[in-house]
Design a protein around this motif. Structure first.
Motif, PDB file in Angstrom:
ATOM      1  N   PHE A  61       8.194   2.210   8.750  1.00 49.87           N
ATOM      2  CA  PHE A  61       8.347   2.861   7.445  1.00 49.87           C
ATOM      3  C   PHE A  61       9.593   3.744   7.426  1.00 49.87           C
ATOM      4  O   PHE A  61       9.580   4.855   6.918  1.00 49.87           O
ATOM      5  N   GLN A  62      10.669   3.222   8.032  1.00 52.66           N
ATOM      6  CA  GLN A  62      11.961   3.932   8.100  1.00 52.66           C
ATOM      7  C   GLN A  62      11.815   5.321   8.723  1.00 52.66           C
ATOM      8  O   GLN A  62      12.328   6.319   8.221  1.00 52.66           O
ATOM      9  N   VAL A  82       5.423   4.780   0.149  1.00 57.55           N
ATOM     10  CA  VAL A  82       4.960   4.792  -1.236  1.00 57.55           C
ATOM     11  C   VAL A  82       4.986   3.370  -1.782  1.00 57.55           C
ATOM     12  O   VAL A  82       6.047   2.751  -1.887  1.00 57.55           O
ATOM     13  N   GLY A  83       3.795   2.844  -2.071  1.00 59.68           N
ATOM     14  CA  GLY A  83       3.675   1.503  -2.629  1.00 59.68           C
ATOM     15  C   GLY A  83       3.318   1.547  -4.102  1.00 59.68           C
ATOM     16  O   GLY A  83       3.113   2.623  -4.674  1.00 59.68           O
ATOM     17  N   LYS A  84       3.196   0.371  -4.706  1.00 59.60           N
ATOM     18  CA  LYS A  84       2.894   0.300  -6.142  1.00 59.60           C
ATOM     19  C   LYS A  84       1.524  -0.326  -6.423  1.00 59.60           C
ATOM     20  O   LYS A  84       1.169  -0.523  -7.584  1.00 59.60           O
ATOM     21  N   PRO A 106       0.804  -1.224   0.000  1.00 66.00           N
ATOM     22  CA  PRO A 106       0.000   0.000   0.000  1.00 66.00           C
ATOM     23  C   PRO A 106       0.836   1.273   0.000  1.00 66.00           C
ATOM     24  O   PRO A 106       2.014   1.257   0.379  1.00 66.00           O
ATOM     25  N   THR A 107       0.221   2.352  -0.422  1.00 65.65           N
ATOM     26  CA  THR A 107       0.749   3.691  -0.138  1.00 65.65           C
ATOM     27  C   THR A 107       0.056   4.152   1.138  1.00 65.65           C
ATOM     28  O   THR A 107      -1.163   3.996   1.273  1.00 65.65           O
ATOM     29  N   VAL A 108       0.821   4.672   2.083  1.00 68.55           N
ATOM     30  CA  VAL A 108       0.260   5.080   3.382  1.00 68.55           C
ATOM     31  C   VAL A 108       0.671   6.516   3.686  1.00 68.55           C
ATOM     32  O   VAL A 108       1.860   6.849   3.622  1.00 68.55           O
TER      33      VAL A 108
END
Length: 448
Positions: free
Chosen positions: A149-150, A156-158, A138-140
């Motif tokens: 998420f670092q 940013v997902g695809k 997912p994009t979150v």
């Protein structure tokens, strides 16, 4: 394409800026103050302009960045009379508020939106983590930084999935068009904008109407306001409650304290089940969540030779203050706890004054310090500033009550006061709470 962001240091705007940056879009940004967020963008090669004495020498460069942009995205806190927005409009460059820009993205994705007075960030984070562990990529976009998420507020997902925190302030969420809505809680808030609870509720009802016929509404049955208002609405509803057996199972595996977090996790569980994610994947993801930035965030520090557990939390609404501090008290039953609370905005403190008084009179902590109100530039009314103060709040809390554990200390005197009182009275835990800059207090101890 080139986008210029005004207010790029904000937790929401910065997430959207990172989304575009990672998708190969050239960006630049402006903010009033330098911060960890703006410094990170500089490290990534983004031109960042800060409002300080140096800006007068860089103003022509900033004008050039604006003129070379195809789109201006600005924080809702920025006045539409801002000179950068005026310049952009004069030369016919498209301008959008952060909610408007995010709203366009929600139409392009299968969007899952989390709304409510409390629990938005944690629930959004948990849904994002579950979908990531389930390899749904997912994009979150979330209003806090996540270790998973670092240490970012954006992943940013695809895939087609977009998970967002849907903020109700300024009715921002009315720009969003999700397929799934989670509604966590409903308490009066942002009354400087909404004026009364009825208007606040109506905004949520309006947002829920954005769901398509095949959409899903996930609701907290334990919240009496949600139960009262949404029970009769004709739409697909999925209720969740701490009384369910599954909630008890989630509580056993969850590492973050408090029933309110069990509730947030159960809401995320319900979303995952709709998406047909296997239960073992859901529970494993929930068990691995370590909490997010300024949400019951723990670390060890030394104050005058005393080893102290520091808990930093973003809570700033009376209900959040109550449930969070009760969860800390429950987790650390036999420890001496001192809490420093920074009220957030004169407006909120004024409109929710009686709620704050009631909450602080009934908290079972060893010591509570209330410091100066954090003011948000451009969002305060001078007439209200004159009517309210932290000293007034403390006086009212202590009025006709045996409340001798609460005091007011000015912000500039906090560090020296705490360095003296913590070892003297042997406090084990220091809680710093508020949505302003109170979290920076820990750096004052590290630098002294």
């Amino acid at each position: 394409m080139k986008i210029h962001f005004i207010g790029i240091g904000g937790i929401g705007v910065s997430a959207l800026a990172k989304y575009y940056l990672e998708n190969g879009v050239k960006i630049s940004g402006f903010d009033l103050n330098s911060s960890e967020i703006t410094e990170n963008f500089k490290k990534w090669g983004v031109k960042i302009f800060i409002q300080n004495s140096k800006l007068k020498y860089e103003k022509e460069k900033l004008k050039a960045e604006i003129k070379n942009s195809d789109l201006i995205i600005y924080s809702p806190a920025v006045s539409k009379d801002d000179w950068q927005i005026k310049l952009a409009k004069k030369i016919k460059i498209k301008c959008q508020s952060y909610p408007e820009a995010l709203g366009e993205l929600t139409k392009k994705y299968f969007t899952i939106a989390v709304c409510g007075t409390h629990g938005k960030s944690t629930t959004t984070a948990l849904i994002g983590l579950i979908l990531t562990k389930a390899k749904l990529d997912p994009t979150v976009i979330v209003g806090t930084k996540l270790r998973e998420f670092q240490n970012s507020n954006c992943r940013v997902g695809k895939s087609k999935y977009l998970v967002i925190e849907a903020d109700e302030h300024f009715a921002s969420f009315l720009n969003y068009w999700p397929k799934i809505i989670v509604l966590t809680t409903l308490d009066p808030d942002h009354l400087d904008f909404y004026k009364n609870f009825k208007n606040y509720i109506n905004a949520f009802k309006n947002f829920v109407s954005h769901l398509p016929k095949e959409g899903f509404l996930i609701l907290n049955f334990d919240d009496k306001n949600i139960r009262r208002i949404f029970s009769k609405i004709k739409i697909k509803k999925n209720w969740y409650s701490l009384k369910e057996e599954k909630a008890k199972k989630i509580k056993k595996i969850l590492k973050i304290p408090g029933d309110f977090n069990v509730s947030n996790a159960f809401a995320a569980f319900k979303v995952a089940k709709i998406l047909k994610i296997k239960e073992d994947i859901i529970l494993k993801a929930l068990s691995q969540y370590r909490g997010s930035w300024r949400r019951l965030e723990e670390e060890k520090i030394f104050i005058n030779g005393k080893n102290v557990k520091l808990i930093s939390d973003y809570g700033h609404h009376p209900t959040e203050v109550k449930v969070t501090l009760e969860a800390i008290r429950e987790k650390y039953k036999n420890k001496k706890i001192l809490c420093v609370f920074q009220p957030h905005q004169y407006q909120r403190t004024y409109y929710l004054f009686n709620d704050f008084v009631k909450v602080f009179r009934n908290l079972k902590l060893d010591k509570i310090i209330i410091t100066d109100i954090y003011t948000v530039p451009g969002r305060e009314e001078e007439s209200i500033i004159k009517k309210i103060s932290s000293e007034k709040l403390v006086r009212e809390i202590k009025k006709d009550q045996k409340v001798d554990y609460i005091d007011y200390i000015p912000k500039q005197k906090l560090v020296n006061f705490l360095k003296e009182i913590i070892p003297k009275f042997n406090y084990d835990i220091l809680v710093i709470m508020g949505a302003g800059d109170i979290y920076k207090l820990k750096d004052d101890f590290k630098n002294n």
